[in-house]
Design a protein around this motif. Sequence first.
Motif, PDB file in Angstrom:
ATOM      1  N   MET A   1       0.848  -1.181   0.000  1.00 38.51           N
ATOM      2  CA  MET A   1       0.000   0.000   0.000  1.00 38.51           C
ATOM      3  C   MET A   1       0.888   1.237   0.000  1.00 38.51           C
ATOM      4  O   MET A   1       1.945   1.244   0.621  1.00 38.51           O
ATOM      5  CB  MET A   1      -0.891   0.016   1.243  1.00 38.51           C
ATOM      6  N   ARG A   2       0.402   2.268  -0.660  1.00 37.68           N
ATOM      7  CA  ARG A   2       1.104   3.545  -0.671  1.00 37.68           C
ATOM      8  C   ARG A   2       0.300   4.535   0.163  1.00 37.68           C
ATOM      9  O   ARG A   2      -0.890   4.755  -0.085  1.00 37.68           O
ATOM     10  CB  ARG A   2       1.247   4.071  -2.087  1.00 37.68           C
ATOM     11  N   THR A  17      -3.656   3.815  -0.652  1.00 42.13           N
ATOM     12  CA  THR A  17      -4.239   3.304  -1.887  1.00 42.13           C
ATOM     13  C   THR A  17      -3.442   2.084  -2.333  1.00 42.13           C
ATOM     14  O   THR A  17      -2.232   1.984  -2.079  1.00 42.13           O
ATOM     15  CB  THR A  17      -4.233   4.367  -3.000  1.00 42.13           C
ATOM     16  N   GLU A  18      -4.161   1.186  -2.992  1.00 45.39           N
ATOM     17  CA  GLU A  18      -3.509   0.001  -3.537  1.00 45.39           C
ATOM     18  C   GLU A  18      -4.473  -0.672  -4.511  1.00 45.39           C
ATOM     19  O   GLU A  18      -5.680  -0.751  -4.235  1.00 45.39           O
ATOM     20  CB  GLU A  18      -3.141  -0.979  -2.419  1.00 45.39           C
ATOM     21  N   ARG A  23      -7.703   1.754   0.630  1.00 49.86           N
ATOM     22  CA  ARG A  23      -7.738   0.571   1.490  1.00 49.86           C
ATOM     23  C   ARG A  23      -7.466   0.888   2.945  1.00 49.86           C
ATOM     24  O   ARG A  23      -7.557   0.007   3.797  1.00 49.86           O
ATOM     25  CB  ARG A  23      -6.736  -0.455   1.006  1.00 49.86           C
TER      26      ARG A  23
END
Length: 159
Positions: A1-2, A17-18, A23
Motif C-alpha cells: 500500500m502507498r 491506496t492500492e 484501502r
Amino acid sequence: MRWTVLDTPIGEFSVATEAGSVRGAHFGRVASAAEEPSDELARRVVAELRAYFAGEATDFGVPVEMPRGSDFERAVWREMTRIPYGETLTYGEVARRVGDAGAARAVGVACNRNPVPVIVPCHRIVGAGGKLVGFGGGLDRKVKLLELEAGVALRRAWS
C-alpha cells in the motif's frame, strides 16, 4: 500500500491506496506516508478529502475496498456509508438496520475497526440519546467532523 499524508482541520490524516482503491486511512502520520500523492487515485482521494474538509464536498467518489472484517463488520461499514452527510444514527439504530437489534456494542467495535475512517463515516454514529461516546480518532476529532458537516448542511439548506 502507498500512504499519503495531508494536513486537515483535525490534524494530519494519512490515506492508503492500492490496486485501484482506497484501502486504509489513519488519524496522524503513517511513517511511510509521502507528502505528495504518487498516482492518479492518490491525487483523487487527496483532492476529495481536501474538498470535504473545506466544506465543498459532502460525499466521496473514490473506490474503497475493506481489506478485512467479519460479515457483521462489513454490514456495519456498508450501513455507515448510508448515513446522510450532516446526520447521525445511534449504535442501536445501526444494529437494528443490520438485523441484530441487540448488537449495539458490536456496532461500536465495528466502528473502532473501520479501516477507512472519515471516508466510511464512523463519526456519524453516536450513543443513545445522541451522546458522543467512543471514537478511534478521539472525541475532539469526532466533534470537529460532526460540527463541520452540520454547518455545511445548514448552509446548504438555507441557501
